[in-house]
Design a protein around this motif. Structure first.
Motif, PDB file in Angstrom:
ATOM      1  N   GLY A  23       0.775  -1.236   0.000  1.00  0.00           N
ATOM      2  CA  GLY A  23       0.000   0.000   0.000  1.00  0.00           C
ATOM      3  C   GLY A  23       0.798   1.273   0.000  1.00  0.00           C
ATOM      4  N   LEU A  24       2.100   1.191  -0.048  1.00  0.00           N
ATOM      5  CA  LEU A  24       2.937   2.379   0.012  1.00  0.00           C
ATOM      6  C   LEU A  24       2.851   3.140  -1.292  1.00  0.00           C
ATOM      7  CD1 LEU A  24       4.928   3.879   1.828  1.00  0.00           C
ATOM      8  CD2 LEU A  24       6.735   2.567   0.772  1.00  0.00           C
ATOM      9  N   SER A  25       2.504   4.389  -1.210  1.00  0.00           N
ATOM     10  CA  SER A  25       2.401   5.223  -2.402  1.00  0.00           C
ATOM     11  C   SER A  25       3.318   6.413  -2.224  1.00  0.00           C
ATOM     12  CB  SER A  25       0.956   5.682  -2.582  1.00  0.00           C
ATOM     13  OG  SER A  25       0.880   6.627  -3.607  1.00  0.00           O
ATOM     14  N   LEU A  26       4.485   6.340  -2.807  1.00  0.00           N
ATOM     15  CA  LEU A  26       5.436   7.451  -2.755  1.00  0.00           C
ATOM     16  C   LEU A  26       5.374   8.170  -4.082  1.00  0.00           C
ATOM     17  CD1 LEU A  26       8.522   5.763  -1.088  1.00  0.00           C
ATOM     18  CD2 LEU A  26       6.893   7.312  -0.037  1.00  0.00           C
ATOM     19  N   SER A  27       4.857   9.359  -4.055  1.00  0.00           N
ATOM     20  CA  SER A  27       4.701  10.112  -5.287  1.00  0.00           C
ATOM     21  C   SER A  27       5.238  11.508  -5.075  1.00  0.00           C
ATOM     22  CB  SER A  27       3.226  10.145  -5.679  1.00  0.00           C
ATOM     23  OG  SER A  27       3.067  10.877  -6.854  1.00  0.00           O
ATOM     24  N   THR A  28       6.482  11.719  -5.464  1.00  0.00           N
ATOM     25  CA  THR A  28       7.080  13.038  -5.314  1.00  0.00           C
ATOM     26  C   THR A  28       7.629  13.538  -6.641  1.00  0.00           C
ATOM     27  OG1 THR A  28       9.182  12.045  -4.686  1.00  0.00           O
ATOM     28  CG2 THR A  28       7.685  12.661  -2.897  1.00  0.00           C
ATOM     29  N   THR A  29       7.099  13.042  -7.729  1.00  0.00           N
ATOM     30  CA  THR A  29       7.599  13.450  -9.034  1.00  0.00           C
ATOM     31  C   THR A  29       7.181  14.873  -9.344  1.00  0.00           C
ATOM     32  OG1 THR A  29       5.632  12.544 -10.087  1.00  0.00           O
ATOM     33  CG2 THR A  29       7.558  11.096  -9.929  1.00  0.00           C
ATOM     34  N   LYS A  30       8.015  15.550 -10.057  1.00  0.00           N
ATOM     35  CA  LYS A  30       7.722  16.915 -10.485  1.00  0.00           C
ATOM     36  C   LYS A  30       6.946  16.867 -11.796  1.00  0.00           C
ATOM     37  CE  LYS A  30      10.155  19.307  -7.473  1.00  0.00           C
ATOM     38  NZ  LYS A  30       9.705  20.379  -6.671  1.00  0.00           N
ATOM     39  N   SER A  31       5.968  17.729 -11.897  1.00  0.00           N
ATOM     40  CA  SER A  31       5.239  17.842 -13.145  1.00  0.00           C
ATOM     41  C   SER A  31       6.094  18.606 -14.141  1.00  0.00           C
ATOM     42  CB  SER A  31       3.928  18.602 -12.939  1.00  0.00           C
ATOM     43  OG  SER A  31       3.106  17.938 -12.034  1.00  0.00           O
ATOM     44  N   PRO A  32       6.112  18.166 -15.393  1.00  0.00           N
ATOM     45  CA  PRO A  32       6.885  18.938 -16.364  1.00  0.00           C
ATOM     46  C   PRO A  32       6.247  20.307 -16.552  1.00  0.00           C
ATOM     47  CG  PRO A  32       5.636  17.198 -17.442  1.00  0.00           C
ATOM     48  CD  PRO A  32       5.467  17.014 -15.965  1.00  0.00           C
ATOM     49  N   PHE A  33       7.060  21.318 -16.643  1.00  0.00           N
ATOM     50  CA  PHE A  33       6.561  22.677 -16.773  1.00  0.00           C
ATOM     51  C   PHE A  33       7.389  23.365 -17.834  1.00  0.00           C
ATOM     52  CE2 PHE A  33       3.993  25.973 -15.053  1.00  0.00           C
ATOM     53  CZ  PHE A  33       4.656  27.126 -15.394  1.00  0.00           C
ATOM     54  N   ALA A  34       6.757  23.772 -18.883  1.00  0.00           N
ATOM     55  CA  ALA A  34       7.496  24.416 -19.958  1.00  0.00           C
ATOM     56  C   ALA A  34       6.748  25.658 -20.413  1.00  0.00           C
ATOM     57  CB  ALA A  34       7.658  23.462 -21.127  1.00  0.00           C
ATOM     58  N   THR A  62       2.968  21.397  -8.914  1.00  0.00           N
ATOM     59  CA  THR A  62       4.372  21.132  -9.229  1.00  0.00           C
ATOM     60  C   THR A  62       4.910  19.877  -8.573  1.00  0.00           C
ATOM     61  OG1 THR A  62       5.093  22.605  -7.445  1.00  0.00           O
ATOM     62  CG2 THR A  62       4.887  23.559  -9.663  1.00  0.00           C
ATOM     63  N   SER A  63       4.233  19.359  -7.546  1.00  0.00           N
ATOM     64  CA  SER A  63       4.597  18.058  -6.978  1.00  0.00           C
ATOM     65  C   SER A  63       3.348  17.426  -6.400  1.00  0.00           C
ATOM     66  CB  SER A  63       5.679  18.184  -5.904  1.00  0.00           C
ATOM     67  OG  SER A  63       5.117  18.649  -4.700  1.00  0.00           O
ATOM     68  N   SER A  64       3.361  16.114  -6.329  1.00  0.00           N
ATOM     69  CA  SER A  64       2.194  15.375  -5.864  1.00  0.00           C
ATOM     70  C   SER A  64       2.131  15.230  -4.357  1.00  0.00           C
ATOM     71  CB  SER A  64       2.193  13.973  -6.488  1.00  0.00           C
ATOM     72  OG  SER A  64       2.156  14.074  -7.881  1.00  0.00           O
ATOM     73  N   GLY A  65       3.168  15.620  -3.664  1.00  0.00           N
ATOM     74  CA  GLY A  65       3.195  15.438  -2.228  1.00  0.00           C
ATOM     75  C   GLY A  65       3.593  14.021  -1.877  1.00  0.00           C
ATOM     76  N   LEU A  66       3.248  13.573  -0.688  1.00  0.00           N
ATOM     77  CA  LEU A  66       3.595  12.236  -0.219  1.00  0.00           C
ATOM     78  C   LEU A  66       2.382  11.635   0.462  1.00  0.00           C
ATOM     79  CD1 LEU A  66       5.734  10.034   0.338  1.00  0.00           C
ATOM     80  CD2 LEU A  66       6.320  11.269   2.424  1.00  0.00           C
ATOM     81  N   LYS A  67       1.968  10.468  -0.032  1.00  0.00           N
ATOM     82  CA  LYS A  67       0.809   9.776   0.515  1.00  0.00           C
ATOM     83  C   LYS A  67       1.235   8.365   0.880  1.00  0.00           C
ATOM     84  CE  LYS A  67      -4.011   9.881  -0.596  1.00  0.00           C
ATOM     85  NZ  LYS A  67      -4.995  10.049  -1.669  1.00  0.00           N
ATOM     86  N   ILE A  68       1.019   7.969   2.146  1.00  0.00           N
ATOM     87  CA  ILE A  68       1.369   6.635   2.618  1.00  0.00           C
ATOM     88  C   ILE A  68       0.116   5.993   3.194  1.00  0.00           C
ATOM     89  CG2 ILE A  68       2.771   5.293   4.222  1.00  0.00           C
ATOM     90  CD1 ILE A  68       4.864   7.498   4.099  1.00  0.00           C
ATOM     91  N   LEU A  69      -0.252   4.836   2.650  1.00  0.00           N
ATOM     92  CA  LEU A  69      -1.419   4.090   3.111  1.00  0.00           C
ATOM     93  C   LEU A  69      -2.668   4.960   3.164  1.00  0.00           C
ATOM     94  CD1 LEU A  69       0.223   2.021   5.976  1.00  0.00           C
ATOM     95  CD2 LEU A  69      -0.368   1.217   3.686  1.00  0.00           C
ATOM     96  N   GLY A  70      -2.847   5.783   2.163  1.00  0.00           N
ATOM     97  CA  GLY A  70      -4.022   6.637   2.070  1.00  0.00           C
ATOM     98  C   GLY A  70      -3.975   7.882   2.935  1.00  0.00           C
ATOM     99  N   VAL A  71      -2.893   8.107   3.665  1.00  0.00           N
ATOM    100  CA  VAL A  71      -2.755   9.281   4.524  1.00  0.00           C
ATOM    101  C   VAL A  71      -1.803  10.267   3.854  1.00  0.00           C
ATOM    102  CG1 VAL A  71      -2.006  10.126   6.776  1.00  0.00           C
ATOM    103  CG2 VAL A  71      -3.142   7.904   6.607  1.00  0.00           C
TER     104      VAL A  71
END
Length: 156
Positions: A23-34, A62-71
């Motif tokens: 269930g670990l969801s690590l999402s810290t990718t940057k959105s491309p911005f041009a 610009t970033s998705s933040g960090l979500k762990i186990l739905g939190v």
């Protein structure tokens, strides 16, 4: 420690690590911005030639933040692309942080320079990415003046 307790603790750790792996969801990718050099036909607002105000060209996450186990552990980051006519001699290169100093004195925003170009009326244009809150992102629209008059965009 009793052998049964060791097995229970080991089984508990195994289950916890299994749940984390599933269930670990690590999402810290940057959105491309041009910033492109094409003319945006639908954009009717243009910053004033005297540099007295800026105009919002776009908003983005610009970033998705960090979500762990739905939190949600870390909130997403948001930004506004704001264009303005710089004072004479102010030509900051892309990627630098624009600040109110030197040839760019009097500029009413601070942020990363994302691009430059020319307005429809022929004046130089600089586009800066300014950090904004989630609430500001929800109310800010393309063509709005910057600094924004929306209450959600006012800094505390």
């Amino acid at each position: 420690m009793k052998p049964g307790a060791i097995i229970v603790i080991g089984l508990g750790l195994f289950i916890i690590f299994g749940l984390l792996a599933a269930g670990l969801s690590l999402s810290t990718t940057k959105s491309p911005f041009a910033v492109t050099t094409q003319v945006i036909e639908a954009m009717t607002a243009e910053p004033p030639a005297d540099g007295s105000a800026s105009v919002v060209y776009a908003t983005s996450r610009t970033s998705s933040g960090l979500k762990i186990l739905g939190v949600q552990v870390r909130q997403p980051d948001f930004a506004a692309s704001v264009g303005f006519v710089p004072p004479p001699g102010c030509a900051p290169p892309q990627g630098v942080v624009l600040e109110d100093e030197g040839l760019c004195s009097g500029v009413a925003l601070t942020g990363v320079v994302m691009g430059s170009g020319t307005t429809r009326s022929g004046h130089s244009l600089v586009i800066v990415q300014v950090a904004i809150s989630s609430a500001c992102h929800d109310v800010l629209r393309e063509g709005d003046p910057w600094p924004s008059t929306h209450t959600a965009c006012q800094e505390p």
